[in-house]
Design an enzyme around this catalytic site. Structure first.
Site, PDB file in Angstrom:
ATOM      1  N   SER A  13       0.736  -0.737   0.644  1.00 43.26           N
ATOM      2  CA  SER A  13      -0.254  -0.342  -0.711  1.00 43.26           C
ATOM      3  C   SER A  13       0.906   0.957   0.155  1.00 43.26           C
ATOM      4  CB  SER A  13      -0.774   0.119   1.092  1.00 43.26           C
ATOM      5  OG  SER A  13       0.147   0.154   2.634  1.00 43.26           O
ATOM      6  N   LYS A  81       0.410  -1.206  15.200  1.00 38.37           N
ATOM      7  CA  LYS A  81      -1.457  -2.113  15.732  1.00 38.37           C
ATOM      8  C   LYS A  81      -1.235  -2.702  15.149  1.00 38.37           C
ATOM      9  CE  LYS A  81      -4.096   1.398  12.692  1.00 38.37           C
ATOM     10  NZ  LYS A  81      -5.311   2.385  12.542  1.00 38.37           N
ATOM     11  N   ASP A  82      -1.221  -3.862  14.330  1.00 41.02           N
ATOM     12  CA  ASP A  82      -1.215  -4.378  13.836  1.00 41.02           C
ATOM     13  C   ASP A  82      -1.217  -6.047  14.243  1.00 41.02           C
ATOM     14  OD1 ASP A  82      -2.874  -3.471  11.852  1.00 41.02           O
ATOM     15  OD2 ASP A  82      -1.247  -2.929  10.569  1.00 41.02           O
ATOM     16  N   SER A 127     -13.217   0.807  11.550  1.00 37.95           N
ATOM     17  CA  SER A 127     -12.683   0.147  13.222  1.00 37.95           C
ATOM     18  C   SER A 127     -14.481  -0.282  14.837  1.00 37.95           C
ATOM     19  CB  SER A 127     -11.771   1.196  13.647  1.00 37.95           C
ATOM     20  OG  SER A 127     -11.486   1.111  15.061  1.00 37.95           O
ATOM     21  N   ASN A 153      -8.193   1.326   1.099  1.00 37.46           N
ATOM     22  CA  ASN A 153      -6.508   2.425   1.464  1.00 37.46           C
ATOM     23  C   ASN A 153      -7.198   4.073   1.295  1.00 37.46           C
ATOM     24  OD1 ASN A 153      -7.116   3.419  -1.336  1.00 37.46           O
ATOM     25  ND2 ASN A 153      -5.856   2.126  -1.999  1.00 37.46           N
TER      26      ASN A 153
END
Length: 323
Positions: A13, A81-82, A127, A153
Site C-alpha cells: 500500500s 497496531k497490526d 474500526s 486504502n
C-alpha cells in the site's frame, strides 16, 4: 557487516511503502548499507471482507513474517497496531522508533469539524473501536450520527467523502502524516473523545532472532532506531489488549503517555477503553505509575489496568473473544 543491500519486507500500500521508505533511509544511515524494499501482498490486502469478520489479528502481518522466516527478506516493517500481541520465538522486535501522532482524525465534507456535522451524518470507519467511542460521544453530547463500516486504502476512504456517499471518514493522523496528506484532515479527535488503537502511530521493525552472526549484527544495528519511551508505552498498551484477550479488531482503545513536570518526565499514564459498537456501554479507566524501566514493568502496567476493566464488565462488551 557487509555492504550487500538489506532487504526490507513491506506491504504494497502507499502508506506501507511510505513508512517503509522512511525506515529504509534510517537503516541505511546506521548500517552504511543500501536497503531495497521487497513488496509482499498480505491476506488483509486482498480480502474484501471487513476486518471484524476476518478476525483482524495478523492479517497484515503473517505473509511478512513468513518471508522473514524463509530468509526472503532481512527485516520487516509493520504498523505496530497490526501486530498480534503474542511475539513468535524465532522473531524479535528489534526497534520501535519514535511514535508519530497517535490521534484519529476526521476528513469531512465542507471542512466540517466532528461536532459540526449535520444530524444523521454518515461517518465511515472499519474500526469497531472508533464506532464504539464515536457513538458513545454522540450519545452523551446530543449528536445524531450513523457509523458506516468501510474498507480500503486512504484514497478509497477519502473518496467516499469526495463523492458525497459519506459525510466524513475517520483515519489515523500518523498515516496521513507519513504520506504527506495531513492537511486533508478537517478535525483532530482529542484522545479524550476517541482513544487510539493500542500501538497506533508507532512502527515495529522485526527481524529473525539472531541465530547467526549476521542476524545478531542486524539486531544490534536496528536497535539504534529504538525509542525507549515509545517502546514502554506501546508495550503497556499491548499488554492491556492481550490481558483483555482481544484481537486487533476488537473495540479496545489504549494510550500510554508521559506526564512531565517541566522538562522532567515523572510518570506514565495508561488509559484504556472498551465498549459496544453502538456506544451504549463503555468501560473506560486509567492508571498512573512510574515510567516503566523494563519490559516486565510495562507489561505489569497494562495487565493491572486490564484486570480493573474486566472487573467493571469489559469482557462482556467485546463480542467475540479472540482465541
Amino acid at each position: 557487516m557487509s555492504t550487500k543491500a538489506l532487504r526490507l519486507g513491506t506491504r504494497r500500500s502507499k502508506l506501507a511503502m511510505a513508512q517503509s521508505g522512511q525506515v529504509a533511509d534510517a537503516v541505511s544511515q546506521v548500517t552504511g548499507r543500501p536497503v531495497e524494499l521487497v513488496e509482499i501482498t498480505t491476506y488483509g490486502d486482498t480480502s474484501r471482507e471487513h476486518l471484524a469478520q476476518i478476525g483482524g489479528t495478523g492479517v497484515f502481518v503473517t505473509a511478512l513474517r513468513d518471508a522473514l522466516l524463509r530468509g526472503e527478506v532481512d527485516f520487516a516493517v509493520h504498523s505496530l497496531k497490526d501486530l498480534p500481541t503474542a511475539q513468535p520465538e524465532d522473531l524479535v522486535l528489534a526497534a520501535v522508533p519514535v511514535r508519530e501522532d497517535p490521534r484519529d482524525v476526521i476528513v469531512a465534507r465542507d471542512a466540517l469539524k466532528f461536532t459540526d456535522l449535520p444530524r444523521g451524518a454518515r461517518i465511515g470507519t472499519g474500526s469497531p473501536r472508533r464506532m464504539a467511542q464515536l457513538n458513545a460521544y454522540a450519545r452523551s453530547h446530543g449528536l445524531d450520527i450513523e457509523t458506516v463500516p468501510i474498507r480500503g486504502n486512504v484514497d478509497t476512504r477519502i473518496g467516499f467523502v469526495r463523492s458525497g456517499e459519506l459525510d466524513a471518514v475517520v483515519l489515523a493522523a500518523a498515516g496521513l502524516n507519513r504520506i504527506g496528506r495531513i492537511d486533508e484532515a478537517t478535525d483532530f479527535l482529542s484522545v479524550d473523545t476517541v482513544l487510539p488503537a493500542p500501538g497506533q502511530g508507532a512502527l515495529a521493525i522485526e527481524c529473525r532472532a539472531g541465530n547467526t552472526a549476521q542476524d545478531a549484527a542486524l539486531i544490534a544495528a536496528l536497535a539504534e532506531l529504538d525509542d525507549p519511551f515509545t517502546r514502554a508505552a506501546v508495550t503497556a498498551e499491548r499488554s492491556l489488549l492481550a490481558a483483555l484477550e482481544a484481537g486487533c479488531s476488537a473495540p479496545v482503545g489504549a494510550l500510554a503517555d508521559l506526564l512531565a513536570d517541566g522538562q522532567i518526565v515523572k510518570e506514565m499514564r495508561l488509559r484504556g477503553v472498551v465498549g459496544t459498537t453502538d456506544g451504549t456501554t463503555l468501560v473506560q479507566l486509567s492508571t498512573t505509575g512510574p515510567v516503566p524501566r523494563t519490559y516486565d514493568q510495562a507489561m505489569t502496567l497494562g495487565r493491572e489496568l486490564a484486570t480493573e476493566m474486566l472487573a467493571q464488565g469489559a469482557a462482556g462488551l467485546m463480542g467475540e473473544r479472540a482465541h
